[in-house]
Design a protein around this motif. Structure first.
Motif, PDB file in Angstrom:
ATOM      1  N   SER A  57       0.832  -1.015  -0.084  1.00 61.43           N
ATOM      2  CA  SER A  57      -0.011   0.143   0.059  1.00 61.43           C
ATOM      3  C   SER A  57       0.902   1.408  -0.166  1.00 61.43           C
ATOM      4  O   SER A  57       1.839   1.444   0.808  1.00 61.43           O
ATOM      5  CB  SER A  57      -0.837   0.100   1.187  1.00 61.43           C
ATOM      6  N   GLY A  58       0.731   2.077  -0.948  1.00 61.77           N
ATOM      7  CA  GLY A  58       1.298   3.293  -1.110  1.00 61.77           C
ATOM      8  C   GLY A  58       2.861   3.107  -0.907  1.00 61.77           C
ATOM      9  O   GLY A  58       3.719   3.980  -0.443  1.00 61.77           O
ATOM     10  N   GLY A  59       3.418   2.293  -1.551  1.00 56.51           N
ATOM     11  CA  GLY A  59       4.848   2.210  -1.785  1.00 56.51           C
ATOM     12  C   GLY A  59       5.607   1.205  -0.478  1.00 56.51           C
ATOM     13  O   GLY A  59       6.728   0.792  -0.498  1.00 56.51           O
ATOM     14  N   LYS A  60       4.648   1.125   0.648  1.00 56.39           N
ATOM     15  CA  LYS A  60       4.925   0.148   1.538  1.00 56.39           C
ATOM     16  C   LYS A  60       4.636  -1.283   1.462  1.00 56.39           C
ATOM     17  O   LYS A  60       3.714  -1.586   0.724  1.00 56.39           O
ATOM     18  CB  LYS A  60       4.072   0.562   2.849  1.00 56.39           C
ATOM     19  N   THR A  61       5.672  -2.198   1.687  1.00 52.90           N
ATOM     20  CA  THR A  61       5.206  -3.653   1.679  1.00 52.90           C
ATOM     21  C   THR A  61       5.483  -4.229   3.078  1.00 52.90           C
ATOM     22  O   THR A  61       6.122  -3.686   4.002  1.00 52.90           O
ATOM     23  CB  THR A  61       6.135  -4.477   0.778  1.00 52.90           C
ATOM     24  N   GLY A  62       4.758  -5.072   3.432  1.00 48.14           N
ATOM     25  CA  GLY A  62       4.748  -5.831   4.819  1.00 48.14           C
ATOM     26  C   GLY A  62       3.723  -7.034   4.653  1.00 48.14           C
ATOM     27  O   GLY A  62       3.470  -7.798   3.726  1.00 48.14           O
ATOM     28  N   GLN A  63       3.329  -7.521   5.734  1.00 50.51           N
ATOM     29  CA  GLN A  63       2.560  -8.642   6.065  1.00 50.51           C
ATOM     30  C   GLN A  63       1.625  -8.667   6.911  1.00 50.51           C
ATOM     31  O   GLN A  63       1.720  -8.015   8.251  1.00 50.51           O
ATOM     32  CB  GLN A  63       3.686  -9.693   6.596  1.00 50.51           C
ATOM     33  N   LEU A  64       0.581  -9.110   6.748  1.00 48.58           N
ATOM     34  CA  LEU A  64      -0.587  -9.259   7.787  1.00 48.58           C
ATOM     35  C   LEU A  64      -1.175 -10.567   8.130  1.00 48.58           C
ATOM     36  O   LEU A  64      -1.240 -11.331   7.193  1.00 48.58           O
ATOM     37  CB  LEU A  64      -1.626  -8.368   7.026  1.00 48.58           C
ATOM     38  N   ALA A  65      -1.718 -10.612   9.217  1.00 52.97           N
ATOM     39  CA  ALA A  65      -2.423 -11.937   9.518  1.00 52.97           C
ATOM     40  C   ALA A  65      -4.023 -11.592   9.389  1.00 52.97           C
ATOM     41  O   ALA A  65      -4.444 -10.551  10.159  1.00 52.97           O
ATOM     42  CB  ALA A  65      -2.342 -12.312  10.929  1.00 52.97           C
ATOM     43  N   LEU A  66      -4.590 -11.690   8.570  1.00 49.27           N
ATOM     44  CA  LEU A  66      -6.221 -11.754   8.261  1.00 49.27           C
ATOM     45  C   LEU A  66      -6.940 -12.673   8.706  1.00 49.27           C
ATOM     46  O   LEU A  66      -6.948 -13.883   8.264  1.00 49.27           O
ATOM     47  CB  LEU A  66      -6.234 -11.479   6.721  1.00 49.27           C
ATOM     48  N   THR A  67      -8.019 -12.328   9.468  1.00 45.70           N
ATOM     49  CA  THR A  67      -8.887 -13.393  10.103  1.00 45.70           C
ATOM     50  C   THR A  67     -10.408 -12.697   9.887  1.00 45.70           C
ATOM     51  O   THR A  67     -10.897 -11.771  10.357  1.00 45.70           O
ATOM     52  CB  THR A  67      -8.760 -13.657  11.534  1.00 45.70           C
ATOM     53  N   VAL A  68     -11.277 -13.495   9.264  1.00 47.22           N
ATOM     54  CA  VAL A  68     -12.663 -13.304   9.307  1.00 47.22           C
ATOM     55  C   VAL A  68     -13.267 -14.034  10.228  1.00 47.22           C
ATOM     56  O   VAL A  68     -13.222 -15.092  10.423  1.00 47.22           O
ATOM     57  CB  VAL A  68     -13.332 -13.978   7.693  1.00 47.22           C
ATOM     58  N   THR A  69     -13.815 -13.042  11.357  1.00 44.27           N
ATOM     59  CA  THR A  69     -14.255 -13.784  12.519  1.00 44.27           C
ATOM     60  C   THR A  69     -15.809 -13.922  12.569  1.00 44.27           C
ATOM     61  O   THR A  69     -16.246 -14.908  13.360  1.00 44.27           O
ATOM     62  CB  THR A  69     -14.004 -12.682  13.352  1.00 44.27           C
ATOM     63  N   SER A  70     -16.775 -13.240  11.772  1.00 44.76           N
ATOM     64  CA  SER A  70     -18.297 -13.479  11.767  1.00 44.76           C
ATOM     65  C   SER A  70     -18.817 -13.059  10.552  1.00 44.76           C
ATOM     66  O   SER A  70     -18.068 -12.016   9.819  1.00 44.76           O
ATOM     67  CB  SER A  70     -18.791 -13.120  13.049  1.00 44.76           C
ATOM     68  N   ILE A  71     -19.895 -13.603  10.159  1.00 46.88           N
ATOM     69  CA  ILE A  71     -20.676 -12.877   9.224  1.00 46.88           C
ATOM     70  C   ILE A  71     -22.042 -12.975   9.756  1.00 46.88           C
ATOM     71  O   ILE A  71     -22.614 -13.812   9.936  1.00 46.88           O
ATOM     72  CB  ILE A  71     -20.671 -13.936   7.734  1.00 46.88           C
TER      73      ILE A  71
END
Length: 234
Positions: free
Chosen positions: A100-114
């Motif tokens: 995003s916007g020239g930054k690079t990184g790493q995320l832990a993404l979790t769908v918790t509920s619908i």
């Protein structure tokens, strides 16, 4: 995140203040045709290569990865990266690379509920004519910075709903604050270990349900490879 290619997914953008609302079904210039999502027992098909959404439908997870999702650690972080098409249970975290916007990184993404909402919830958005016959579902998810980059003020979206049969739901995008389903940029100082909760609004035709979710941000889209598929939660 980078620009990605588009599926025939109905998108409604709603302004909470003076911003005008608009429905997108493709990438044409000028006014867009309004086509509400319809119930379907079959996954939606790719829409060629107009720009907008990923063109590969969500489906069964792929056994192997491709460029950008091979399972190797992402730049600026550690841990196995989720593979193209990988499926998760609601509540399970997926490790994803993030740009995003020239930054690079790493995320832990979790769908918790619908969670199912009520059409009346959308009254403050002034989009009644565009969401007629649609029920909102709220996809709640958490984002954790597991990399070494500061991702202050980045936006983590690219979450859409999946109906019972696997077809994509409609998507409602809001400009401003919507209490039923807040979705804000990451705060200042979003460094390693910081977590934020967020929400995406999916639209289902009356009588249908949103039972799954898909993350289709880069690299889980066809810019990297036509074989790339999103990550799914059910």
């Amino acid at each position: 995140m980078s620009t990605i290619s588009m599926r025939k997914t109905t998108v409604v953008a709603a302004g909470l203040a003076v911003a005008a609302s608009l429905v997108l079904t493709g990438c044409k210039d000028g006014n867009e045709e309004i086509t509400p999502a319809a119930p379907s027992s079959q996954p939606s098909q790719p829409a060629g290569q107009p720009s907008g959404y990923a063109s590969s439908p969500a489906g069964s997870p792929s056994a192997g990865g491709s460029a950008g999702s091979s399972g190797a650690p992402a730049a600026g972080g550690s841990g196995a990266v989720a593979k193209s098409g990988q499926a998760f249970k609601i509540g399970e975290a997926a490790t994803v690379p993030f740009t995003s916007g020239g930054k690079t990184g790493q995320l832990a993404l979790t769908v918790t509920s619908i969670d199912a909402g009520n059409p009346a919830d959308l009254a403050p958005l002034n989009v009644a004519d565009k969401v007629k016959g649609q029920t909102p579902f709220y996809i709640h998810y958490t984002v954790k910075n597991t990399g070494t980059s500061d991702l202050s003020f980045a936006s983590v979206g690219h979450i859409k709903g999946l109906l019972d049969g696997g077809a994509e739901s409609g998507v409602l995008l809001t400009i401003g604050k919507f209490e039923k389903c807040p979705n804000e940029s990451l705060p200042q100082g979003f460094t390693n270990g910081k977590t934020q909760t967020s929400c995406a609004i999916a639209l289902a035709p009356t009588g249908a349900k949103v039972t799954g979710a898909e993350y289709w941000g880069d690299p889980y889209n066809n810019l990297s490879s036509p074989a790339q598929k999103g990550l799914t939660w059910k």
